[in-house]
Design a protein around this motif. Structure first.
Motif, PDB file in Angstrom:
ATOM      1  N   GLY A 119      58.346  14.877  11.965  1.00  0.00           N
ATOM      2  CA  GLY A 119      59.736  15.106  11.592  1.00  0.00           C
ATOM      3  C   GLY A 119      59.849  15.658  10.182  1.00  0.00           C
ATOM      4  O   GLY A 119      58.862  16.098   9.579  1.00  0.00           O
ATOM      5  N   PRO A 120      61.058  15.648   9.611  1.00  0.00           N
ATOM      6  CA  PRO A 120      61.262  16.247   8.283  1.00  0.00           C
ATOM      7  C   PRO A 120      60.360  15.678   7.195  1.00  0.00           C
ATOM      8  O   PRO A 120      59.794  16.449   6.404  1.00  0.00           O
ATOM      9  CB  PRO A 120      62.742  15.942   7.998  1.00  0.00           C
ATOM     10  CG  PRO A 120      63.371  15.873   9.353  1.00  0.00           C
ATOM     11  CD  PRO A 120      62.335  15.249  10.237  1.00  0.00           C
ATOM     12  N   ALA A 121      60.207  14.352   7.115  1.00  0.00           N
ATOM     13  CA  ALA A 121      59.360  13.782   6.061  1.00  0.00           C
ATOM     14  C   ALA A 121      57.925  14.263   6.206  1.00  0.00           C
ATOM     15  O   ALA A 121      57.253  14.575   5.219  1.00  0.00           O
ATOM     16  CB  ALA A 121      59.416  12.254   6.098  1.00  0.00           C
ATOM     17  N   ALA A 122      57.436  14.335   7.440  1.00  0.00           N
ATOM     18  CA  ALA A 122      56.075  14.795   7.692  1.00  0.00           C
ATOM     19  C   ALA A 122      55.908  16.265   7.309  1.00  0.00           C
ATOM     20  O   ALA A 122      54.940  16.655   6.644  1.00  0.00           O
ATOM     21  CB  ALA A 122      55.722  14.597   9.168  1.00  0.00           C
ATOM     22  N   MET A 123      56.871  17.105   7.706  1.00  0.00           N
ATOM     23  CA  MET A 123      56.754  18.534   7.426  1.00  0.00           C
ATOM     24  C   MET A 123      56.895  18.818   5.938  1.00  0.00           C
ATOM     25  O   MET A 123      56.190  19.683   5.392  1.00  0.00           O
ATOM     26  CB  MET A 123      57.798  19.315   8.221  1.00  0.00           C
ATOM     27  CG  MET A 123      57.643  19.230   9.734  1.00  0.00           C
ATOM     28  SD  MET A 123      55.989  19.668  10.356  1.00  0.00           S
ATOM     29  CE  MET A 123      55.810  21.348   9.761  1.00  0.00           C
ATOM     30  N   TYR A 124      57.780  18.126   5.252  1.00  0.00           N
ATOM     31  CA  TYR A 124      57.910  18.329   3.805  1.00  0.00           C
ATOM     32  C   TYR A 124      56.655  17.852   3.070  1.00  0.00           C
ATOM     33  O   TYR A 124      56.244  18.458   2.075  1.00  0.00           O
ATOM     34  CB  TYR A 124      59.145  17.609   3.273  1.00  0.00           C
ATOM     35  CG  TYR A 124      60.446  18.316   3.562  1.00  0.00           C
ATOM     36  CD1 TYR A 124      60.645  19.648   3.200  1.00  0.00           C
ATOM     37  CD2 TYR A 124      61.504  17.655   4.186  1.00  0.00           C
ATOM     38  CE1 TYR A 124      61.839  20.295   3.459  1.00  0.00           C
ATOM     39  CE2 TYR A 124      62.716  18.301   4.443  1.00  0.00           C
ATOM     40  CZ  TYR A 124      62.870  19.620   4.085  1.00  0.00           C
ATOM     41  OH  TYR A 124      64.064  20.271   4.335  1.00  0.00           O
ATOM     42  N   ALA A 125      56.041  16.771   3.553  1.00  0.00           N
ATOM     43  CA  ALA A 125      54.794  16.306   2.939  1.00  0.00           C
ATOM     44  C   ALA A 125      53.700  17.362   3.117  1.00  0.00           C
ATOM     45  O   ALA A 125      52.949  17.666   2.183  1.00  0.00           O
ATOM     46  CB  ALA A 125      54.361  14.976   3.557  1.00  0.00           C
ATOM     47  N   ALA A 126      53.616  17.919   4.332  1.00  0.00           N
ATOM     48  CA  ALA A 126      52.634  18.976   4.568  1.00  0.00           C
ATOM     49  C   ALA A 126      52.895  20.175   3.667  1.00  0.00           C
ATOM     50  O   ALA A 126      51.957  20.782   3.119  1.00  0.00           O
ATOM     51  CB  ALA A 126      52.679  19.403   6.037  1.00  0.00           C
ATOM     52  N   ASP A 127      54.161  20.513   3.488  1.00  0.00           N
ATOM     53  CA  ASP A 127      54.531  21.642   2.636  1.00  0.00           C
ATOM     54  C   ASP A 127      54.047  21.422   1.207  1.00  0.00           C
ATOM     55  O   ASP A 127      53.473  22.326   0.573  1.00  0.00           O
ATOM     56  CB  ASP A 127      56.043  21.808   2.672  1.00  0.00           C
ATOM     57  CG  ASP A 127      56.518  23.087   1.996  1.00  0.00           C
ATOM     58  OD1 ASP A 127      55.754  24.070   1.965  1.00  0.00           O
ATOM     59  OD2 ASP A 127      57.657  23.102   1.497  1.00  0.00           O
ATOM     60  N   GLU A 128      54.274  20.221   0.671  1.00  0.00           N
ATOM     61  CA  GLU A 128      53.839  19.918  -0.702  1.00  0.00           C
ATOM     62  C   GLU A 128      52.320  19.977  -0.817  1.00  0.00           C
ATOM     63  O   GLU A 128      51.785  20.493  -1.806  1.00  0.00           O
ATOM     64  CB  GLU A 128      54.348  18.532  -1.111  1.00  0.00           C
ATOM     65  CG  GLU A 128      55.853  18.430  -1.254  1.00  0.00           C
ATOM     66  CD  GLU A 128      56.424  19.290  -2.372  1.00  0.00           C
ATOM     67  OE1 GLU A 128      55.651  19.734  -3.244  1.00  0.00           O
ATOM     68  OE2 GLU A 128      57.642  19.542  -2.362  1.00  0.00           O
ATOM     69  N   LEU A 129      51.618  19.450   0.164  1.00  0.00           N
ATOM     70  CA  LEU A 129      50.152  19.451   0.113  1.00  0.00           C
ATOM     71  C   LEU A 129      49.589  20.863   0.179  1.00  0.00           C
ATOM     72  O   LEU A 129      48.626  21.206  -0.517  1.00  0.00           O
ATOM     73  CB  LEU A 129      49.594  18.608   1.254  1.00  0.00           C
ATOM     74  CG  LEU A 129      49.749  17.095   1.099  1.00  0.00           C
ATOM     75  CD1 LEU A 129      49.563  16.405   2.436  1.00  0.00           C
ATOM     76  CD2 LEU A 129      48.726  16.567   0.082  1.00  0.00           C
ATOM     77  N   LEU A 130      50.192  21.698   1.030  1.00  0.00           N
ATOM     78  CA  LEU A 130      49.633  23.026   1.268  1.00  0.00           C
ATOM     79  C   LEU A 130      50.015  24.044   0.200  1.00  0.00           C
ATOM     80  O   LEU A 130      49.652  25.220   0.301  1.00  0.00           O
ATOM     81  CB  LEU A 130      50.067  23.519   2.652  1.00  0.00           C
ATOM     82  CG  LEU A 130      49.476  22.708   3.819  1.00  0.00           C
ATOM     83  CD1 LEU A 130      50.129  23.091   5.127  1.00  0.00           C
ATOM     84  CD2 LEU A 130      47.959  22.903   3.904  1.00  0.00           C
ATOM     85  N   THR A 131      50.727  23.603  -0.843  1.00  0.00           N
ATOM     86  CA  THR A 131      50.928  24.497  -1.987  1.00  0.00           C
ATOM     87  C   THR A 131      49.621  24.726  -2.729  1.00  0.00           C
ATOM     88  O   THR A 131      49.512  25.664  -3.523  1.00  0.00           O
ATOM     89  CB  THR A 131      51.971  23.912  -2.968  1.00  0.00           C
ATOM     90  OG1 THR A 131      51.522  22.636  -3.428  1.00  0.00           O
ATOM     91  CG2 THR A 131      53.328  23.783  -2.309  1.00  0.00           C
TER      92      THR A 131
END
Length: 547
Positions: A119-131
């Motif tokens: 969900g949103p928390a998971a996808m935003y966490a992935a986004d931060e990591l993949l920067t």
């Protein structure tokens, strides 16, 4: 021509950083961001550049001259957030302070993280990591389809809110990201399995359970929860066969938050309008035969304590017939006379203008009812007392739903605070190597975009632990993990499989002028996923080299 943020605001915050004059608030670095009902554009400071429009993931921003009639109240709502000033402020280039992404310092091996949930928390966490270059994120989801409550919890007639999945699709295409869908942690893989194959495991599993109303009669036929009905509307495979009887003229929802509004609005909407959304076919069929003429939204407390947000109230009253009875109009007038909080006053002013429930109804309508404390449910009837008194009120209803909040559920091998229904954590850190984000971390509060700052905090804790050498290197590479998953769950669905499901649903919807026609059975999803093209020999070789 200042721009205006409207009802579908998800509080993602992307618009804040895109604005060249820092005129969108509260920003993620400000104290009120986590609890704000939406974000607001300062009409005096706005320079009409449109940068926020392209940055918004849900299409919630438009020039004030291009708003639909139902959106016009948002002009004043945006402006009222700011103090009154004379004249136009001079243009500036003062961008809002961008919260820096956590910086991963290279170790002997790239940082590899398992994210449980999609969900949103998971996808935003992935986004931060993949920067960060070289970071790998493996995301695990028990359903064959991702994105959690955005797919299964947002009302079908709020299609603009669901546009945030376009952002999530972009994240899922990033180098280093891998989907393991249709794979349940605790069933196919254990927490220990994930720890063995990753530096860290981050749980973003939400709060999937409903808070239950502990009164006699809950559980009788015709009772249930609003969140179950939302999942039914949205074609969630675990709720597709939910028995929903709309053969009575009245329905009651206990609780008056935004989810209650969503359910009441759908139950009283024109099915021909809903036919152009992504509502599940089985739900649309039942709604076409519905005899419901009134949905009562019952709250224990008074109008000033209403749980719904102001944007949702504006949206509901613009599209639906909403009424109050005479006693509740009197309560609104009483509260309005003493209300000091501007947000509360704005809600009460709208409530004061609602129609009288004694007037004949010309179409299905919603009645807001206050100071009703539920006592018991009998066959086809719910009984209340007037809050603070012994006066009894009964309402006959064929459908009785509760909408009084969510609860997280325990995760195997992790501690759990049963009172708060969250995993105890410090800034998202449960222990070195184990982390949480989203509702399972902080409880069911905030909006879709609130999970962005929540995930950033957790990722910062995780990266700090990696940089300080507190995380154990995985035992094997990506190939070893993929092999283990396929041994345990041969029906795993990857990103290509999800894209095939997505394309098939969109194609199915085109014939009926719908954004998509969802699959509601796992077997149908898996059949669609199986049509995805298989990776070529070259792609497999490159994947092996990266491993």
């Amino acid at each position: 021509m200042p721009h205006v943020i409207t009802q579908s605001c998800c509080s993602d915050g992307s618009c804040v950083y895109a604005c060249p004059v820092n005129c969108i608030h509260p920003s993620p670095d400000e104290p009120g961001f986590a609890t704000a009902e939406m974000l607001y554009i300062d009409p005096v400071a706005c320079v009409d550049c449109g940068a926020c429009v392209s940055a918004c993931p849900v299409g919630a921003i438009a020039p004030d001259t291009k708003l639909e009639p139902a959106q016009l109240p948002f002009i004043e709502l945006n402006a009222s957030f700011y103090p009154k000033r004379e004249g136009k402020l001079p243009p500036t280039s003062k961008l809002a302070p961008v919260i820096p992404a956590p910086v991963v310092r290279r170790g002997t091996r790239p940082l590899t993280v398992a994210v449980v949930g999609s969900g949103p928390a998971a996808m935003y966490a992935a986004d931060e990591l993949l920067t960060q270059d070289g970071v790998r994120v493996n995301m695990f989801e028990k359903l064959p389809t991702p994105y959690g409550l955005v797919r299964a919890g947002v009302a079908p007639d709020h299609q603009s809110t669901k546009r945030v999945t376009r952002l999530f699709d972009k994240i899922a295409r990033r180098r280093g990201f891998t989907f393991y869908l249709n794979t349940e942690i605790g069933k196919h893989l254990s927490h220990a399995d994930l720890l063995a194959h990753h530096h860290a495991v981050l749980y973003a599993v939400g709060a999937p359970n409903d808070r239950r109303l502990e009164i006699d009669g809950m559980g009788l036929p015709g009772t249930g929860t609003a969140t179950e009905i939302v999942a039914w509307f949205n074609g969630h495979p675990e709720f597709a066969d939910l028995p929903v009887d709309l053969g009575h003229e009245s329905a009651v929802i206990v609780g008056n938050g935004n989810v209650a509004f969503d359910v009441a609005r759908i139950l009283t909407s024109d099915p021909d309008h809903l036919a152009h959304t992504d509502i599940a076919a089985h739900a649309l069929s039942v709604l076409r035969e519905s005899k419901v003429r009134e949905v009562v939204i019952a709250a224990r407390r008074g109008p000033a304590e209403s749980a719904f947000t102001l944007p949702e109230l504006i949206g509901l009253t613009a599209k639906s017939d909403v009424v109050l009875d005479a006693d509740d109009h009197a309560l609104v007038a009483r509260d309005l006379a003493s209300a000091a909080d501007p947000l509360v006053r704005a809600k009460l002013e709208i409530l004061s203008k609602l129609g009288d429930a004694s007037a004949p109804a010309t179409r299905p309508r919603i009645r807001l009812a206050y100071r009703l404390t539920p006592q018991r449910i009998t066959d086809g009837r719910i009984e209340f007392t007037r809050t603070g008194t012994d006066d009894c009120v009964g309402i006959d209803a064929g459908l009785i739903l509760t909408s009084i909040g969510y609860r997280g559920k325990p995760i195997r091998d992790l501690p759990f605070d049963d009172d708060r229904a969250v995993v105890p954590n410090d800034g998202g850190r449960v222990a070195a190597g184990t982390y949480v984000a989203g509702w399972i971390k902080r409880g069911p509060t905030g909006f879709i975009g609130t999970n962005k700052s929540c995930a950033l905090e957790t990722v910062q804790s995780l990266v700090d632990d990696f940089n300080d050498g507190r995380l154990t290197d995985p035992v094997g590479g990506a190939g070893a993990l993929a092999k283990l998953v396929r041994e345990r769950q041969p029906k795993v669905v990857d990103a290509a499989g999800w894209r095939a499901i997505d394309a098939a649903e969109i194609s199915r919807g085109e014939a009926g002028d719908r954004p998509r026609l969802k699959f509601t059975e796992v077997s149908e999803m898996l059949a669609a996923a199986a049509t995805a093209p298989k990776p070529t020999v070259r792609q497999r070789l490159l994947a092996g080299l990266r491993d």
